[in-house]
Enzyme design. Structure first.
Site, PDB file in Angstrom:
ATOM      1  N   HIS A 130       0.847  -1.193   0.000  1.00 31.73           N
ATOM      2  CA  HIS A 130       0.000   0.000   0.000  1.00 31.73           C
ATOM      3  C   HIS A 130       0.880   1.240   0.000  1.00 31.73           C
ATOM      4  O   HIS A 130       1.893   1.288   0.693  1.00 31.73           O
ATOM      5  CB  HIS A 130      -0.904   0.014   1.238  1.00 31.73           C
ATOM      6  CG  HIS A 130      -2.063   0.961   1.094  1.00 31.73           C
ATOM      7  ND1 HIS A 130      -3.221   0.624   0.455  1.00 31.73           N
ATOM      8  CD2 HIS A 130      -2.220   2.252   1.491  1.00 31.73           C
ATOM      9  CE1 HIS A 130      -4.061   1.649   0.472  1.00 31.73           C
ATOM     10  NE2 HIS A 130      -3.472   2.658   1.087  1.00 31.73           N
ATOM     11  N   ASP A 153     -13.520   2.774   7.247  1.00 31.61           N
ATOM     12  CA  ASP A 153     -12.549   3.510   6.420  1.00 31.61           C
ATOM     13  C   ASP A 153     -13.206   4.002   5.139  1.00 31.61           C
ATOM     14  O   ASP A 153     -12.887   5.094   4.655  1.00 31.61           O
ATOM     15  CB  ASP A 153     -11.331   2.639   6.095  1.00 31.61           C
ATOM     16  CG  ASP A 153     -10.280   3.434   5.323  1.00 31.61           C
ATOM     17  OD1 ASP A 153      -9.874   4.507   5.812  1.00 31.61           O
ATOM     18  OD2 ASP A 153      -9.901   3.023   4.218  1.00 31.61           O
ATOM     19  N   ARG A 176     -12.570  12.556   4.758  1.00 29.43           N
ATOM     20  CA  ARG A 176     -11.278  13.250   4.918  1.00 29.43           C
ATOM     21  C   ARG A 176     -10.824  13.865   3.600  1.00 29.43           C
ATOM     22  O   ARG A 176     -10.191  14.923   3.584  1.00 29.43           O
ATOM     23  CB  ARG A 176     -10.213  12.267   5.434  1.00 29.43           C
ATOM     24  CG  ARG A 176     -10.414  11.874   6.892  1.00 29.43           C
ATOM     25  CD  ARG A 176      -9.492  10.728   7.294  1.00 29.43           C
ATOM     26  NE  ARG A 176      -8.120  10.988   6.994  1.00 29.43           N
ATOM     27  CZ  ARG A 176      -7.291  10.103   6.435  1.00 29.43           C
ATOM     28  NH1 ARG A 176      -7.707   8.899   6.121  1.00 29.43           N
ATOM     29  NH2 ARG A 176      -6.042  10.420   6.206  1.00 29.43           N
ATOM     30  N   SER A 192      -6.208   4.416   8.756  1.00 31.85           N
ATOM     31  CA  SER A 192      -6.922   4.169   7.505  1.00 31.85           C
ATOM     32  C   SER A 192      -6.262   3.019   6.741  1.00 31.85           C
ATOM     33  O   SER A 192      -6.915   2.057   6.320  1.00 31.85           O
ATOM     34  CB  SER A 192      -6.910   5.456   6.660  1.00 31.85           C
ATOM     35  OG  SER A 192      -7.207   5.193   5.318  1.00 31.85           O
ATOM     36  N   LYS A 235      -7.735  -1.314   6.754  1.00 35.66           N
ATOM     37  CA  LYS A 235      -8.198  -2.091   5.589  1.00 35.66           C
ATOM     38  C   LYS A 235      -7.210  -3.183   5.214  1.00 35.66           C
ATOM     39  O   LYS A 235      -7.588  -4.251   4.759  1.00 35.66           O
ATOM     40  CB  LYS A 235      -8.583  -1.210   4.399  1.00 35.66           C
ATOM     41  CG  LYS A 235      -7.542  -0.315   3.816  1.00 35.66           C
ATOM     42  CD  LYS A 235      -8.157   0.507   2.673  1.00 35.66           C
ATOM     43  CE  LYS A 235      -7.277   1.672   2.264  1.00 35.66           C
ATOM     44  NZ  LYS A 235      -7.304   2.799   3.209  1.00 35.66           N
TER      45      LYS A 235
HETATM   46  N1  URA Z   1      -3.958   5.811   1.850  1.00 30.62           N
HETATM   47  C1  URA Z   1      -4.987   5.394   2.629  1.00 30.62           C
HETATM   48  O1  URA Z   1      -5.513   4.309   2.437  1.00 30.62           O
HETATM   49  N2  URA Z   1      -5.410   6.201   3.605  1.00 30.62           N
HETATM   50  C2  URA Z   1      -4.859   7.386   3.864  1.00 30.62           C
HETATM   51  O2  URA Z   1      -5.283   8.046   4.780  1.00 30.62           O
HETATM   52  C3  URA Z   1      -3.786   7.823   3.047  1.00 30.62           C
HETATM   53  C4  URA Z   1      -3.354   7.005   2.038  1.00 30.62           C
END
Ligand code: URA
Length: 433
Positions: free
Chosen positions: A82, A161, A168, A183, A187
């Site tokens: 990620h 999320d 956000r 966040s 996930k």
């Molecule tokens: N990626 C995410 O999944 N969440 C964030 O807050 C920032 C980047």
């Protein structure tokens, strides 16, 4: 629970209990707490942060707001990646099929565009028919049969999320270590993975502008992973100019397909290969890093990774012919060039301004309800360190008649031309974990 009281206490720097934080997440997920109260709470966290007890409880509540997958009955090592978010960051589209071609399973839950950064889900949806909303059972089948699934947070997985992320995006509460860390980790830990590799971006186009904060974010996420028993490692990588040449949803898919053919820009290919190598290492599948990277370049060159991408497009309802004819995705009505205001060396490119320039054209959202225009965006012909003549095109602007003036104004601010030298930053800055 009196929500205004919890917002006030966080605003004033008080510590909230695990029960209070859990109640906030549950109330918001169930629709009992409205967006405006959660937006105010997120802003209070932005200014007052959370300590490690609060962050642990908050992340756990987000993770358990939906189903936590158990994929242990699916054969193979499940590893995901990620990114903390960048401009032109289409790495996931290339990395996931490449990692599968190299022998991993990749159950990937991604996000939409956030602030000035693009999102994997918006990019995938540029492919006609591609459905990122797969039910849990189908997601499991995809990971088992094809080796990967590419979905978003759903009502079933990480629903907290899903809601908070969209909120956000449009309330200036993105650039905050506890909110980003919770966040991402909520996930990712819901995916049932064995290991996670994080791409922590740093620089003008990232949410973390300096290496100290990027390191802090990376270490915070590694700490959350360790507490939950999942191996997490991170690379801190440069986001001081867009990654690759394309910025904008369809344009980035086109560039991803070229990269999956082994014809992508060098920086994009290098970072993808490094991250997949790290994923393989986390899965104990690397003896010699140089040999592994050579093998990964070959999987791009020989079409193996592109073959996996075709399979997943088809399996998720998309039209795999985009791999042969990307124009199927549609193109913008107009393409104009942005020329160099003077001759010299491109010394600096402010990637955040570049991301906002694409947003002006409609590539991202200003409100939760906004539709994005997949076809619009920017394609660079020159990047940092290159020499330009006066009026020589630095980039193409692909637009549909909206936001061109504001886009150009952002680009004028973003790109600095001088006598050199240019900012010189390595692509891979540091390894953590
Ligand atoms: N990626 C995410 O999944 N969440 C964030 O807050 C920032 C980047």
């Amino acid at each position: 629970m009196h929500v205004p009281e919890l917002i006030r206490r966080k605003r004033d720097g008080e510590k909230l209990s695990a029960d209070e934080l859990r109640a906030l997440i549950k109330g918001y997920t169930d629709g009992d707490i409205p967006d405006y109260q959660m937006a105010a709470f997120a802003m209070a966290v932005y200014f007052q942060s959370m300590d490690s007890d609060e962050l642990g409880a908050w992340t756990d509540a987000m993770l358990r707001s939906g189903e936590v997958l158990d994929l242990s009955d699916i054969r193979g090592v499940k590893v995901d990646k990620h990114s903390t978010g960048g401009v032109g960051d289409k790495v996931s589209l290339i990395l996931a099929p490449l990692a599968v071609a190299a022998g991993l399973k990749v159950p990937m839950i991604s996000g939409r565009g956030l602030g000035h950064t693009g999102g994997t889900l918006d990019k995938l949806e540029s492919i006609p028919g591609f459905d990122v909303n797969q039910p849990v059972g189908e997601f499991r089948r995809l990971v088992d049969d094809i080796g990967l699934g590419l979905i978003g947070q759903t009502g079933e997985i990480a629903p907290a999320d899903k809601k908070l992320y969209a909120l956000r995006d449009v309330t200036a509460t993105v650039e905050c270590i506890p909110l980003i860390a919770s966040s991402i980790m909520s996930k990712k830990l819901a995916e049932g993975i064995d290991a996670l590799v994080l791409d922590v971006k740093v620089g003008s186009g990232a949410f973390m502008k300096d290496v100290d904060n990027a390191r802090k974010l990376g270490e915070t996420m590694i700490g959350i992973g360790q507490a939950m028993g999942t191996e997490v490692r991170a690379l801190i990588t440069d986001m001081d100019q867009p990654l690759g040449l394309a910025v904008g949803n369809t344009l980035e898919v086109v560039e991803s397909i070229a990269t999956l053919r082994g014809e992508g820009p060098e920086d994009l290919t290098e970072i993808t290969v490094e991250l997949v190598c790290e994923m393989l290492d986390a899965a104990d599948k690397v003896d010699d890093r140089d040999y592994t990277k050579k093998m990964l370049y070959e999987l791009l060159q020989d079409g193996s990774a592109l073959h996996v991408f075709r399979e997943i497009i088809e399996a998720q309802g998309g039209n795999p012919e985009v791999c042969d004819d990307p124009t199927i995705m549609g193109v913008a009505d107009h393409v104009v060039t942005f020329g160099a205001p003077k001759a010299g060396v491109i010394e600096h490119m402010n990637a955040e301004q570049v991301g906002l320039a694409a947003l002006e054209l409609g590539a991202g959202r200003h409100t939760k309800e906004d539709d994005i225009d997949p076809a619009v965006g920017l394609v660079f012909r020159k990047k940092r360190g290159e020499t330009v003549e006066k009026d020589e095109p630095i980039l193409e602007i692909h637009h549909n008649g909206k936001g061109l003036k504001d886009c150009v104004a952002r680009l004028e601010k973003a790109i600095r031309i001088g006598d050199g030298p240019a900012d010189d930053k390595p692509l891979i800055i540091e390894r953590l974990g």
